[in-house]
Design an enzyme around this catalytic site. Structure first.
Site, PDB file in Angstrom:
ATOM      1  CB  CYS A  66      -0.900   2.659  12.112  1.00 47.83           C
ATOM      2  SG  CYS A  66      -1.688   3.561  13.417  1.00 47.83           S
ATOM      3  CG  ASP A  69       3.823   1.417   8.680  1.00 51.01           C
ATOM      4  OD1 ASP A  69       3.963   1.646   7.494  1.00 51.01           O
ATOM      5  OD2 ASP A  69       3.221   2.178   9.461  1.00 51.01           O
ATOM      6  CB  CYS A  86       5.692  -1.585   3.004  1.00 50.94           C
ATOM      7  SG  CYS A  86       6.177   0.099   3.342  1.00 50.94           S
ATOM      8  CB  CYS A 118       8.532   4.211   5.320  1.00 51.40           C
ATOM      9  SG  CYS A 118       7.078   3.299   4.811  1.00 51.40           S
TER      10      CYS A 118
END
Ligand code: FES
Length: 282
Positions: free
Chosen positions: A35, A37, A61, A105
């Protein structure tokens, strides 16, 4: 380049608590390399049951690194009950904000923390990846419970936002209808997408072009922007719609898949079933 505030950049460039604790009391993993991350969180408790040390490792990221880093600082010294109350919104607030498309995130950080706490409580000693509920988005392995949680905790009400927060709907797009139903159920709305896109049975050329532009703007562009891409409408010739990809999408090896399964599928759904989409040949 994403527009990160100085605090996010600081945590990204100089992350705190990176690594892995040996013989941890709790281990949590979230995301997957497939995916894009992944985050592994380990913690150790002190004799009073407070988090004495916590470390993270991530493949992700700048926002994934910054979210994980700030979250580890936030939980140090807390009891597990206190740490468990931290939401992704708290993480984002502490960072002073994240771009909307990067909210997932902060959700990954919160979920890794919850998974590590659950791991400690169940005493399994192995990383836990919860799969509570029914998988709605098979592309990213996201369940209905996870989708409900991001909608409620972040007060969001569009499919694009759900994609920004947990990635669900950001791949082939086939789950977007089901995500909309979950939104409608939770927000108590009628089918907003269908309602706002109801179009007359027979469209004039002008109405058709306007509806194509609107569908691209509302249904396609936000999705492509999630991956750093974009799209422009070039021309409409009868049922043929010619588009050009921009940004990351213009070099994407799966552009053909995006044309058929995202752009054409959306235009067929919202404009007309006979639409064929082609990419502009330069
Ligand atoms: S199943 Fe959700 S994007 Fe493909």
């Amino acid at each position: 380049m994403w527009d990160y505030n100085p605090k996010v950049m600081e945590y990204f460039l100089y992350p705190k608590n990176v690594g892995e604790i040996e013989n941890p009391d709790g281990v949590g993993e979230e995301g997957s390399l497939a995916c894009g991350d992944m985050l592994k969180l380990t913690f150790k408790l002190d004799k009073d049951g407070r988090i004495a040390d916590v470390k993270f490792k991530t493949f992700g990221c700048a926002s994934a690194i910054a979210s994980s880093s700030v979250m580890t600082e936030m939980v140090k010294g807390l009891t597990l009950d206190e740490a468990e109350k931290i939401t992704n919104k708290d993480i984002v607030d502490k960072l002073g904000g994240l771009p909307e498309q990067k909210m997932h995130c902060s959700v990954m950080g919160m979920e890794a923390l919850h998974a590590a706490i659950a791991n400690y409580r169940t005493g399994k000693g192995k990383p836990t990846k919860k799969a509570e509920g029914k998988i709605v988005c098979t592309c990213f392995g996201v369940t209905d419970k996870e989708i409900e949680k991001v909608i409620i905790e972040n007060d969001i009400d569009t499919v694009e936002q759900v994609t920004n927060y947990c990635k669900a709907g950001g791949g082939c797009g086939s789950c977007r209808g089901e995500i909309q139903q979950i939104i409608d159920r939770i927000c108590g709305k009628k089918d907003k997408v269908t309602e706002t896109h109801t179009h007359p049975k027979k469209l004039t050329n002008l109405q058709k072009i306007q509806l194509i532009q609107r569908t691209i703007a509302e249904q396609v562009r936000p999705l492509l922007k999630t991956h750093g891409g974009d799209i422009d409408l070039i021309d409409v010739e009868g049922s043929k719609v010619i588009v050009a990809f921009r940004g990351m999408c213009s070099q994407c090896p799966t552009a053909e898949f995006t044309i058929k399964d995202v752009v054409e599928a959306r235009l067929r759904e919202f404009v007309s079933e006979d639409i064929i989409v082609e990419e502009q040949i330069v």
